[in-house]
Design a protein around this motif. Sequence first.
Motif, mmCIF file in Angstrom:
data_model
loop_
_atom_site.group_PDB
_atom_site.id
_atom_site.type_symbol
_atom_site.label_atom_id
_atom_site.label_comp_id
_atom_site.label_asym_id
_atom_site.label_seq_id
_atom_site.Cartn_x
_atom_site.Cartn_y
_atom_site.Cartn_z
ATOM 1 N N PHE A 1 -4.051 -8.167 3.175
ATOM 2 C CA PHE A 1 -2.675 -7.792 3.518
ATOM 3 C C PHE A 1 -2.112 -8.771 4.528
ATOM 4 C CE2 PHE A 1 -4.684 -3.791 2.201
ATOM 5 C CZ PHE A 1 -3.757 -3.342 1.262
ATOM 6 N N GLU A 2 -0.787 -8.848 4.594
ATOM 7 C CA GLU A 2 -0.109 -9.735 5.543
ATOM 8 C C GLU A 2 -0.352 -9.304 6.983
ATOM 9 O OE1 GLU A 2 2.180 -12.401 4.883
ATOM 10 O OE2 GLU A 2 1.359 -12.359 2.848
ATOM 11 N N LYS A 3 -0.527 -8.000 7.182
ATOM 12 C CA LYS A 3 -0.718 -7.448 8.527
ATOM 13 C C LYS A 3 -1.715 -6.301 8.446
ATOM 14 C CE LYS A 3 3.130 -4.199 8.040
ATOM 15 N NZ LYS A 3 2.315 -3.048 7.766
ATOM 16 N N LEU A 4 -2.189 -5.861 9.596
ATOM 17 C CA LEU A 4 -3.075 -4.712 9.642
ATOM 18 C C LEU A 4 -2.314 -3.499 9.110
ATOM 19 C CD1 LEU A 4 -5.868 -3.787 10.597
ATOM 20 C CD2 LEU A 4 -4.833 -3.230 12.789
ATOM 21 N N ILE A 5 -2.911 -2.762 8.173
ATOM 22 C CA ILE A 5 -2.203 -1.623 7.595
ATOM 23 C C ILE A 5 -2.340 -0.399 8.497
ATOM 24 C CG2 ILE A 5 -2.380 -2.497 5.238
ATOM 25 C CD1 ILE A 5 -4.597 -0.504 4.695
ATOM 26 N N THR A 6 -1.373 0.495 8.383
ATOM 27 C CA THR A 6 -1.356 1.722 9.183
ATOM 28 C C THR A 6 -2.243 2.774 8.532
ATOM 29 O OG1 THR A 6 0.488 2.700 7.975
ATOM 30 C CG2 THR A 6 1.047 1.253 9.852
ATOM 31 N N GLY B 1 -1.268 5.651 7.469
ATOM 32 C CA GLY B 1 -0.542 6.161 6.302
ATOM 33 C C GLY B 1 -0.703 5.256 5.095
ATOM 34 N N GLU B 2 -0.655 3.942 5.319
ATOM 35 C CA GLU B 2 -0.845 2.991 4.222
ATOM 36 C C GLU B 2 -2.278 3.062 3.682
ATOM 37 O OE1 GLU B 2 2.311 -0.505 5.446
ATOM 38 O OE2 GLU B 2 0.401 -0.376 6.524
ATOM 39 N N LEU B 3 -3.244 3.198 4.584
ATOM 40 C CA LEU B 3 -4.631 3.327 4.156
ATOM 41 C C LEU B 3 -4.823 4.592 3.325
ATOM 42 C CD1 LEU B 3 -7.549 2.341 4.182
ATOM 43 C CD2 LEU B 3 -7.853 3.570 6.352
ATOM 44 N N HIS B 4 -4.206 5.688 3.755
ATOM 45 C CA HIS B 4 -4.300 6.942 3.006
ATOM 46 C C HIS B 4 -3.695 6.776 1.608
ATOM 47 C CE1 HIS B 4 -4.554 11.215 2.286
ATOM 48 N NE2 HIS B 4 -3.280 11.217 1.939
ATOM 49 N N ALA B 5 -2.536 6.123 1.518
ATOM 50 C CA ALA B 5 -1.890 5.907 0.217
ATOM 51 C C ALA B 5 -2.773 5.040 -0.684
ATOM 52 C CB ALA B 5 -0.527 5.244 0.422
ATOM 53 N N LEU B 6 -3.411 4.050 -0.113
ATOM 54 C CA LEU B 6 -4.281 3.160 -0.894
ATOM 55 C C LEU B 6 -5.518 3.906 -1.385
ATOM 56 C CD1 LEU B 6 -5.128 0.406 -1.972
ATOM 57 C CD2 LEU B 6 -6.033 -0.100 0.301
ATOM 58 N N THR B 7 -6.162 4.667 -0.531
ATOM 59 C CA THR B 7 -7.380 5.354 -0.934
ATOM 60 C C THR B 7 -7.097 6.491 -1.921
ATOM 61 O OG1 THR B 7 -7.311 6.813 1.011
ATOM 62 C CG2 THR B 7 -8.623 4.786 1.180
ATOM 63 N N ALA B 8 -5.871 6.966 -1.965
ATOM 64 C CA ALA B 8 -5.510 8.029 -2.925
ATOM 65 C C ALA B 8 -5.629 7.525 -4.362
ATOM 66 C CB ALA B 8 -4.097 8.529 -2.647
ATOM 67 N N VAL B 9 -5.570 6.227 -4.561
ATOM 68 C CA VAL B 9 -5.708 5.644 -5.903
ATOM 69 C C VAL B 9 -7.103 5.920 -6.467
ATOM 70 C CG1 VAL B 9 -5.821 3.470 -7.192
ATOM 71 C CG2 VAL B 9 -4.002 3.840 -5.518
ATOM 72 N N ALA C 1 0.800 -1.226 0.000
ATOM 73 C CA ALA C 1 0.000 0.000 0.000
ATOM 74 C C ALA C 1 0.829 1.271 0.000
ATOM 75 C CB ALA C 1 -0.952 -0.004 1.196
ATOM 76 N N THR C 2 2.105 1.183 0.356
ATOM 77 C CA THR C 2 2.957 2.381 0.363
ATOM 78 C C THR C 2 3.731 2.559 -0.930
ATOM 79 O OG1 THR C 2 4.806 1.197 1.384
ATOM 80 C CG2 THR C 2 3.252 2.300 2.873
ATOM 81 N N ASP C 3 3.619 1.592 -1.839
ATOM 82 C CA ASP C 3 4.394 1.652 -3.081
ATOM 83 C C ASP C 3 3.545 1.155 -4.254
ATOM 84 O OD1 ASP C 3 6.587 2.055 -4.756
ATOM 85 O OD2 ASP C 3 7.379 0.047 -4.399
ATOM 86 N N ILE C 4 2.448 1.861 -4.511
ATOM 87 C CA ILE C 4 1.546 1.476 -5.601
ATOM 88 C C ILE C 4 2.031 2.121 -6.896
ATOM 89 C CG2 ILE C 4 -0.825 1.536 -6.446
ATOM 90 C CD1 ILE C 4 -1.685 1.755 -3.475
ATOM 91 N N THR C 5 2.351 1.284 -7.872
ATOM 92 C CA THR C 5 2.859 1.782 -9.149
ATOM 93 C C THR C 5 1.698 2.210 -10.050
ATOM 94 O OG1 THR C 5 2.800 -0.375 -10.221
ATOM 95 C CG2 THR C 5 4.821 0.181 -8.997
ATOM 96 N N LYS C 6 2.018 2.940 -11.112
ATOM 97 C CA LYS C 6 0.976 3.365 -12.055
ATOM 98 C C LYS C 6 0.260 2.175 -12.699
ATOM 99 C CE LYS C 6 2.619 7.988 -13.042
ATOM 100 N NZ LYS C 6 2.994 8.971 -14.048
ATOM 101 N N PRO C 7 0.985 1.128 -13.137
ATOM 102 C CA PRO C 7 0.277 -0.032 -13.697
ATOM 103 C C PRO C 7 -0.637 -0.711 -12.663
ATOM 104 C CG PRO C 7 2.573 -0.080 -14.371
ATOM 105 C CD PRO C 7 2.442 1.013 -13.343
ATOM 106 N N GLN C 8 -0.200 -0.772 -11.405
ATOM 107 C CA GLN C 8 -1.046 -1.353 -10.365
ATOM 108 C C GLN C 8 -2.286 -0.493 -10.118
ATOM 109 O OE1 GLN C 8 1.835 -1.624 -7.180
ATOM 110 N NE2 GLN C 8 2.098 -3.818 -7.504
ATOM 111 N N ALA C 9 -2.109 0.827 -10.069
ATOM 112 C CA ALA C 9 -3.237 1.736 -9.861
ATOM 113 C C ALA C 9 -4.245 1.593 -10.996
ATOM 114 C CB ALA C 9 -2.751 3.173 -9.750
#
Length: 91
Positions: free
Chosen positions: A75-80, A82-90, A49-57
């Motif tokens: 996910f392997e673990k509960l996301i933080t 910051g990770e949730l924010h990065a994911l929802t930005a997509v 979730a912290t490193d989403i590439t353009k092809p993945q998005a």
Amino acid sequence: MHRAAQEFLSHNPLLDEQTPMLTRLSVENLTLEPIPNAPFGARVTGLDATDITKPQAKALLTAYREAHGLLCFEFEKLITAGELHALTAVF
């Protein structure tokens, strides 16, 4: 098809058994696949979730449209926060 799924589809004119569904798709480490035995939705695995590439998005947005708006992220673990924010930005 499960009775509840049939009822859901019958009350939603935008969804029917003829609607094209997402097929299994892999982009870099990301995997998207239909939810088994469900009339809509996709399961998302392998995403950082912290490193989403353009092809993945692009793949996520396509799956969102083709899976009728339901993406279930695993996910392997509960996301933080910051990770949730990065994911929802997509979206």
